[in-house]
Motif scaffolding. Structure first.
Motif, PDB file in Angstrom:
ATOM      1  N   UNK A 249       1.182   1.231   0.817  1.00 54.12           N
ATOM      2  CA  UNK A 249       1.281   1.031   2.268  1.00 54.12           C
ATOM      3  C   UNK A 249       0.369   1.997   3.018  1.00 54.12           C
ATOM      4  N   UNK A 250       0.355   3.256   2.584  1.00 54.76           N
ATOM      5  CA  UNK A 250      -0.474   4.275   3.245  1.00 54.76           C
ATOM      6  C   UNK A 250      -1.953   3.965   3.042  1.00 54.76           C
ATOM      7  N   UNK A 251      -2.328   3.604   1.827  1.00 54.86           N
ATOM      8  CA  UNK A 251      -3.733   3.297   1.557  1.00 54.86           C
ATOM      9  C   UNK A 251      -4.201   2.117   2.394  1.00 54.86           C
ATOM     10  N   UNK A 252      -3.412   1.054   2.409  1.00 56.53           N
ATOM     11  CA  UNK A 252      -3.805  -0.148   3.141  1.00 56.53           C
ATOM     12  C   UNK A 252      -3.960   0.135   4.628  1.00 56.53           C
ATOM     13  N   UNK A 253      -2.980   0.797   5.224  1.00 58.99           N
ATOM     14  CA  UNK A 253      -3.038   1.099   6.658  1.00 58.99           C
ATOM     15  C   UNK A 253      -4.241   1.984   6.994  1.00 58.99           C
ATOM     16  N   UNK A 254      -4.512   2.962   6.136  1.00 56.75           N
ATOM     17  CA  UNK A 254      -5.618   3.895   6.393  1.00 56.75           C
ATOM     18  C   UNK A 254      -6.965   3.189   6.288  1.00 56.75           C
ATOM     19  N   UNK A 255      -7.136   2.374   5.260  1.00 60.44           N
ATOM     20  CA  UNK A 255      -8.414   1.678   5.085  1.00 60.44           C
ATOM     21  C   UNK A 255      -8.693   0.724   6.244  1.00 60.44           C
ATOM     22  N   UNK A 256      -7.662   0.043   6.719  1.00 61.57           N
ATOM     23  CA  UNK A 256      -7.840  -0.867   7.863  1.00 61.57           C
ATOM     24  C   UNK A 256      -8.181  -0.061   9.119  1.00 61.57           C
ATOM     25  N   UNK A 257      -7.532   1.074   9.277  1.00 61.48           N
ATOM     26  CA  UNK A 257      -7.782   1.915  10.450  1.00 61.48           C
ATOM     27  C   UNK A 257      -9.218   2.440  10.456  1.00 61.48           C
ATOM     28  N   UNK A 258      -9.755   2.730   9.270  1.00 64.64           N
ATOM     29  CA  UNK A 258     -11.087   3.324   9.166  1.00 64.64           C
ATOM     30  C   UNK A 258     -12.162   2.305   8.790  1.00 64.64           C
ATOM     31  N   UNK A 259     -11.864   1.029   8.951  1.00 68.58           N
ATOM     32  CA  UNK A 259     -12.785   0.000   8.455  1.00 68.58           C
ATOM     33  C   UNK A 259     -14.154   0.033   9.122  1.00 68.58           C
ATOM     34  N   UNK A 260     -14.244   0.561  10.335  1.00 71.51           N
ATOM     35  CA  UNK A 260     -15.537   0.618  11.025  1.00 71.51           C
ATOM     36  C   UNK A 260     -16.250   1.957  10.849  1.00 71.51           C
ATOM     37  N   UNK A 261     -15.640   2.847  10.075  1.00 67.88           N
ATOM     38  CA  UNK A 261     -16.263   4.141   9.810  1.00 67.88           C
ATOM     39  C   UNK A 261     -17.499   3.954   8.929  1.00 67.88           C
TER      40      UNK A 261
ATOM     41  N   UNK B  45       3.044  -1.026  -5.786  1.00 68.50           N
ATOM     42  CA  UNK B  45       3.698   0.072  -5.072  1.00 68.50           C
ATOM     43  C   UNK B  45       2.731   1.244  -4.933  1.00 68.50           C
ATOM     44  N   UNK B  46       1.856   1.391  -5.947  1.00 66.34           N
ATOM     45  CA  UNK B  46       0.927   2.519  -5.954  1.00 66.34           C
ATOM     46  C   UNK B  46      -0.447   2.040  -6.409  1.00 66.34           C
ATOM     47  N   UNK B  47      -1.488   2.740  -5.921  1.00 67.29           N
ATOM     48  CA  UNK B  47      -2.864   2.438  -6.327  1.00 67.29           C
ATOM     49  C   UNK B  47      -3.505   3.725  -6.831  1.00 67.29           C
ATOM     50  N   UNK B  48      -4.053   3.635  -8.031  1.00 64.97           N
ATOM     51  CA  UNK B  48      -4.745   4.752  -8.659  1.00 64.97           C
ATOM     52  C   UNK B  48      -6.243   4.572  -8.435  1.00 64.97           C
ATOM     53  N   UNK B  49      -6.892   5.576  -7.860  1.00 66.78           N
ATOM     54  CA  UNK B  49      -8.335   5.535  -7.610  1.00 66.78           C
ATOM     55  C   UNK B  49      -9.015   6.438  -8.640  1.00 66.78           C
TER      56      UNK B  49
ATOM     57  N   UNK C 136       5.475  11.491  -2.419  1.00 65.74           N
ATOM     58  CA  UNK C 136       4.159  11.722  -1.807  1.00 65.74           C
ATOM     59  C   UNK C 136       3.569  10.432  -1.260  1.00 65.74           C
ATOM     60  N   UNK C 137       2.753  10.600  -0.238  1.00 65.42           N
ATOM     61  CA  UNK C 137       1.915   9.495   0.231  1.00 65.42           C
ATOM     62  C   UNK C 137       0.611   9.453  -0.572  1.00 65.42           C
ATOM     63  N   UNK C 138       0.090  10.646  -0.873  1.00 62.68           N
ATOM     64  CA  UNK C 138      -1.137  10.779  -1.651  1.00 62.68           C
ATOM     65  C   UNK C 138      -0.966  11.932  -2.632  1.00 62.68           C
ATOM     66  N   UNK C 139      -1.369  11.720  -3.863  1.00 63.17           N
ATOM     67  CA  UNK C 139      -1.449  12.812  -4.834  1.00 63.17           C
ATOM     68  C   UNK C 139      -2.898  12.917  -5.292  1.00 63.17           C
ATOM     69  N   UNK C 140      -3.429  14.133  -5.222  1.00 65.70           N
ATOM     70  CA  UNK C 140      -4.820  14.383  -5.592  1.00 65.70           C
ATOM     71  C   UNK C 140      -4.844  15.182  -6.885  1.00 65.70           C
ATOM     72  N   UNK C 141      -5.435  14.629  -7.921  1.00 64.92           N
ATOM     73  CA  UNK C 141      -5.606  15.392  -9.155  1.00 64.92           C
ATOM     74  C   UNK C 141      -6.574  16.533  -8.887  1.00 64.92           C
TER      75      UNK C 141
END
Length: 423
Positions: free
Chosen positions: A200-212, A120-124, A147-152
Motif C-alpha cells: 500500500x505504501x509503495x503504490x501510494x508513493x509511486x503514484x504521488x511521485x509519478x511526475x518526478x 502484501x509486500x514488495x521486495x526491490x 514497518x512501512x519500509x525496511x532497508x537492508x
C-alpha cells in the motif's frame, strides 16, 4: 483473485558503464561470474531459496543475452503457472512511450504487473549484487517492526560511505535520518539498495511521485516517505555481500572464490546457486598442465599453467601459456607461450601466441582513469589479439586488433584500443 504474500522486482536494466568494455554489448547483470554463472543468477537463486516464487525482472539496456539466459526461469524453478519469472522491458502505452528513467520510475511503470498478484509486500532488488541473502528473514524483521519500509543495510568503511545512501538510526533501528551519498557522512551504515515495502505504501508513493523526473528510490522515494512519517527500519546484514559494479570489485569478488578458505563459498549444499548451463564435455587437463587454486569451467582444455584464476567454460589454454590472478570467460583461446597477469578477458576472445598482458608500470588510464584502474588489463568480448604483442596495466581493448594497432608491438599502461563500435 491471485494473492501473493511477497513478490520481487529485480532491477536489471542498467548499462554498468563502470565495467567498461565488459558491458559495451551486454547488460551488467548478464556479465559472467565465477566461471559458470552470470551475475543475475545470485539474486534469482536467493529469491527461490527464500521462498519468493514471483519475480519481475526489469530490463532495458541491451537485454538480449539477459532475456535468453533467463528464458522461462527453468534453472531457478521459476517456471510457474502462477507467478514465476517475468521479463519486464519498457513498453509503448496508448498515450505515451518512455524508457525507464530511474529505479523508482521503472517500478512505477509496472504497477499493473504488481497489482496482478495483489501482494502484501514488495521486495526491490538490484541485479548486480553477489550474496546469499535470505529475504524471508528480512521479511520477518519487517513484519515484527510493523514497518512501512525496511532497508537492508551494512556497515562500510567510513572513507567509502559517501558512495552510498547513509542511514542514521535510533536504538530500535528505526531510521531517523537518511542521506543519499553525502559528502560528509555522519554514519557508516549504508543502504544496500535492497528494500521491502508494504504494498500500500509503495503504490501510494509511486503514484504521488509519478511526475518526478528520473524518480529514484534513494533520491526521491525514501526521502518522501521519511518526510511523511512512514515507519522506516534498517535491517543490518552482516554476511557476504558485494556490489560488483566496478572492474576492481568484480575482479576482487572473483578472486575471493579461489581463496583457500573462501568468504563466499559456491560449494555449500544448503544454499545452491542455480544457472542456465550448456551441455558440455568434462574439462581436460593436459599432461604438462599445472593448476593451483583456481576454478576451471566445464569443457575447458588446459595445457599451460594457471595460478589463482577463474577460468570459464569452453576455454582453451595452450601449451606454455601462463595465467596469473586473472578472469577468463567462456570460449576464449589463449595462445602458446602467452602470459597474463591480473587480466579480465571477456567471452569469445582469441589471444595469439607469445602475447604478454598486464605488464609494465601501473600508470593511470589516459581516457578513463575512474574505470580502468587497480592495475587490471581488460579485453572486451569477441576481441582478437595478434601474436607477439605486449599489453600494459590499466588498459582496455575492444575489437579485432592487428599488429599495426600496437606502437612497436606494445600498448603501454593506461592506453586503449577501441575498434568495435555500436551496432
Amino acid at each position: 483473485m491471485i494473492k501473493k504474500e511477497m513478490i520481487a522486482m529485480l532491477l536489471a536494466g542498467g548499462q554498468g558503464s563502470r565495467l567498461g568494455v565488459l558491458t559495451a554489448k551486454v547488460a551488467k547483470p548478464a556479465v559472467a561470474f565465477g566461471g559458470k554463472y552470470r551475475i543475475i543468477d545470485f539474486p534469482l537463486s536467493n529469491c527461490i531459496n527464500s521462498g519468493v516464487d514471483t519475480v519481475g525482472v526489469l530490463t532495458q539496456y541491451r537485454p538480449l543475452r539477459l532475456n535468453t539466459h533467463i528464458g522461462i526461469g527453468i534453472p531457478w524453478d521459476l517456471d510457474r503457472n502462477v507467478g514465476g519469472v517475468t521479463v519486464l522491458p519498457p513498453y509503448e502505452k496508448s498515450t505515451s512511450s518512455e524508457w525507464y528513467t530511474g529505479t523508482a520510475n521503472a517500478i512505477y511503470q509496472n504497477l499493473e504487473y504488481m497489482e496482478t498478484y495483489n501482494p502484501e509486500y514488495v521486495l526491490i532488488l538490484s541485479g548486480d549484487h553477489i550474496s546469499k541473502m535470505d529475504y524471508k528473514i528480512m521479511l520477518n524483521y519487517h513484519k515484527a517492526n510493523n514497518a512501512d519500509i525496511t532497508i537492508a543495510s551494512m556497515p562500510v568503511p567510513v572513507e567509502e560511505a559517501s558512495r552510498f545512501g547513509i542511514l542514521i538510526t535510533d536504538s530500535d533501528n528505526r531510521v531517523t535520518e537518511f542521506e543519499e551519498k553525502p559528502i560528509n557522512p555522519r554514519s557508516n551504515m549504508a543502504s544496500m539498495g535492497i528494500y521491502i515495502f508494504t504494498w500500500k505504501v509503495l503504490k501510494e508513493t509511486l503514484i504521488k511521485l509519478k511526475n518526478q523526473n528520473e524518480c529514484d528510490f534513494g533520491n526521491h522515494v525514501i526521502p518522501y516517505c521519511f518526510e511523511n512519517n512512514k515507519r522506516i527500519f534498517a535491517y543490518e546484514y552482516n554476511c557476504y555481500w558485494k556490489d560488483v559494479g566496478t572492474l576492481n570489485s568484480y575482479w576482487e569478488a572473483n578472486m575471493e572464490l579461489v581463496d583457500i578458505i573462501p568468504v563466499f563459498n559456491l560449494y555449500e549444499e544448503f544454499w545452491k546457486i542455480y544457472t542456465r548451463t550448456d551441455t558440455l564435455p568434462p574439462q581436460y587437463i593436459g599432461d604438462k598442465a599445472h593448476i593451483e587454486r583456481s576454478i576451471i569451467g566445464e569443457g575447458s582444455e588446459i595445457y599451460g599453467k594457471v595460478y589463482n584464476s577463474v577460468i570459464g567454460t569452453g576455454v582453451v589454454i595452450e601449451e606454455d601459456a601462463v595465467i596469473h590472478d586473472s578472469i577468463i570467460m567462456k570460449n576464449c583461446v589463449i595462445g602458446k607461450n602467452s602470459a597474463l597477469y591480473k587480466a579480465i578477458i571477456a567471452e569469445d576472445v582469441v589471444i595469439g601466441d607469445n602475447v604478454e598482458i598486464g605488464i609494465g608500470e601501473d600508470t593511470p588510464n589516459v581516457e578513463f582513469p575512474k574505470v580502468y584502474n587497480s592495475g587490471i588489463a581488460t579485453i572486451g568480448e569477441n576481441s582478437i589479439i595478434p601474436n607477439g604483442v605486449k599489453i600494459g596495466k590499466n588498459t582496455a581493448i575492444f575489437g579485432i586488433t592487428e599488429e599495426e594497432d600496437y606502437v612497436d608491438g606494445f600498448l603501454v599502461s593506461g592506453g586503449n584500443i577501441i575498434k568495435a563500435g555500436e551496432d
